[in-house]
Design a protein around this motif. Structure first.
Motif, mmCIF file in Angstrom:
data_model
loop_
_atom_site.group_PDB
_atom_site.id
_atom_site.type_symbol
_atom_site.label_atom_id
_atom_site.label_comp_id
_atom_site.label_asym_id
_atom_site.label_seq_id
_atom_site.Cartn_x
_atom_site.Cartn_y
_atom_site.Cartn_z
ATOM 1 N N GLY A 175 15.100 29.363 26.122
ATOM 2 C CA GLY A 175 15.977 30.351 26.749
ATOM 3 C C GLY A 175 16.295 31.505 25.816
ATOM 4 O O GLY A 175 16.634 32.600 26.256
ATOM 5 N N PHE A 176 16.162 31.264 24.491
ATOM 6 C CA PHE A 176 16.375 32.328 23.512
ATOM 7 C C PHE A 176 15.309 33.415 23.663
ATOM 8 O O PHE A 176 15.591 34.592 23.505
ATOM 9 N N ILE A 177 14.086 32.990 23.933
ATOM 10 C CA ILE A 177 12.955 33.924 24.010
ATOM 11 C C ILE A 177 13.173 34.940 25.124
ATOM 12 O O ILE A 177 13.023 36.141 24.928
ATOM 13 N N LEU A 210 23.080 32.913 32.718
ATOM 14 C CA LEU A 210 22.514 31.814 31.938
ATOM 15 C C LEU A 210 21.016 31.779 32.202
ATOM 16 O O LEU A 210 20.593 31.854 33.362
ATOM 17 N N ILE A 211 20.215 31.658 31.138
ATOM 18 C CA ILE A 211 18.765 31.703 31.311
ATOM 19 C C ILE A 211 18.084 30.609 30.490
ATOM 20 O O ILE A 211 18.516 30.264 29.404
ATOM 21 N N ALA A 247 32.327 32.909 21.656
ATOM 22 C CA ALA A 247 30.979 33.393 22.007
ATOM 23 C C ALA A 247 31.011 34.659 22.859
ATOM 24 O O ALA A 247 30.144 35.514 22.730
ATOM 25 N N PHE A 248 32.007 34.760 23.719
ATOM 26 C CA PHE A 248 32.108 35.919 24.617
ATOM 27 C C PHE A 248 33.208 36.872 24.152
ATOM 28 O O PHE A 248 33.777 37.615 24.940
ATOM 29 N N VAL A 299 24.137 35.370 23.798
ATOM 30 C CA VAL A 299 24.885 34.209 23.317
ATOM 31 C C VAL A 299 23.967 32.988 23.339
ATOM 32 O O VAL A 299 23.469 32.617 24.405
ATOM 33 N N PRO A 300 23.740 32.352 22.185
ATOM 34 C CA PRO A 300 22.914 31.140 22.178
ATOM 35 C C PRO A 300 23.730 29.902 22.560
ATOM 36 O O PRO A 300 24.832 29.693 22.062
ATOM 37 N N VAL A 301 23.178 29.117 23.476
ATOM 38 C CA VAL A 301 23.714 27.794 23.797
ATOM 39 C C VAL A 301 22.856 26.828 22.988
ATOM 40 O O VAL A 301 21.664 26.687 23.251
#
Length: 185
Positions: free
Chosen positions: A71-73, A130-131, A119-120, A87-89
């Motif tokens: 999801g970071f990519i 969210l991805i 984070a926000f 924002v990284p989860v």
């Protein structure tokens, strides 16, 4: 109301053909969808990112949260294109400051994801997308969505490159927020 932009069938075919199937990985009977072949195909990756930018440019998002690690990519690249924060989860134990975490069930046990408490940037009602890459059972994304909601922001939608439809993970996720999958397998 926003116009829900989706890919046409020809573009979906280009993306599907750029994803490699790996049989019996990580165990016998599984067909792993390898997105590295989409990522190293500049035309397919650009098509995907152009589509996501076009879909989300009018959503008035403040942040994109991407799930560790694929999801970071997509998330960081899309956040850059939209001029918003990323924002990284992360998986438990990977973030250095004060976090909030959520446990979720795996096939054999449990795992946890976490977010920084700030984070926000303490922006109440921030609009967040969210991805991640693929919906399988939906467990990780469900936990990530719950984390986002704990921080009093507005989870606008969850976006995925692919939904493995017969596993019904998206049905679980739709209870938390709208779900958009570019491709359905």
């Amino acid at each position: 109301m926003l116009q829900q932009k989706i890919l046409n069938e020809d573009d979906k075919k280009i993306l599907l053909e750029s994803i490699r199937d790996i049989k019996d990985f990580p165990k016998p009977g599984i067909i792993f969808k390898d997105i590295t072949t989409l990522l190293n195909n500049k035309e397919a990756y650009k098509l995907l990112m152009n589509h996501l930018e076009d879909r989300y440019k009018d959503y008035n998002l403040d942040y994109i949260a991407g799930i560790d690690s694929r999801g970071f990519i997509f998330g960081a690249a899309l956040a850059d294109r939209l001029g918003i924060g990323f924002v990284p989860v992360r998986k438990k134990g990977k973030l250095p400051s004060t976090t909030v975490c959520e446990k979720y069930e795996l096939e054999y046990g449990f795992d946890e994801v976490e977010l920084h408490l700030d984070a926000f940037r303490d922006q109440k009602d921030a609009r967040v997308l969210l991805i991640d890459d693929i919906i399988v059972s939906g467990g990780t994304a469900y936990a990530a969505a719950n984390l986002i909601n704990k921080l009093n922001v507005n989870l606008v939608e969850m976006c995925f490159l692919m939904d493995i439809e017969f596993l019904e993970g998206s049905k679980k996720l739709e209870k938390v927020a709208p779900v958009y999958s570019v491709l359905t397998i």
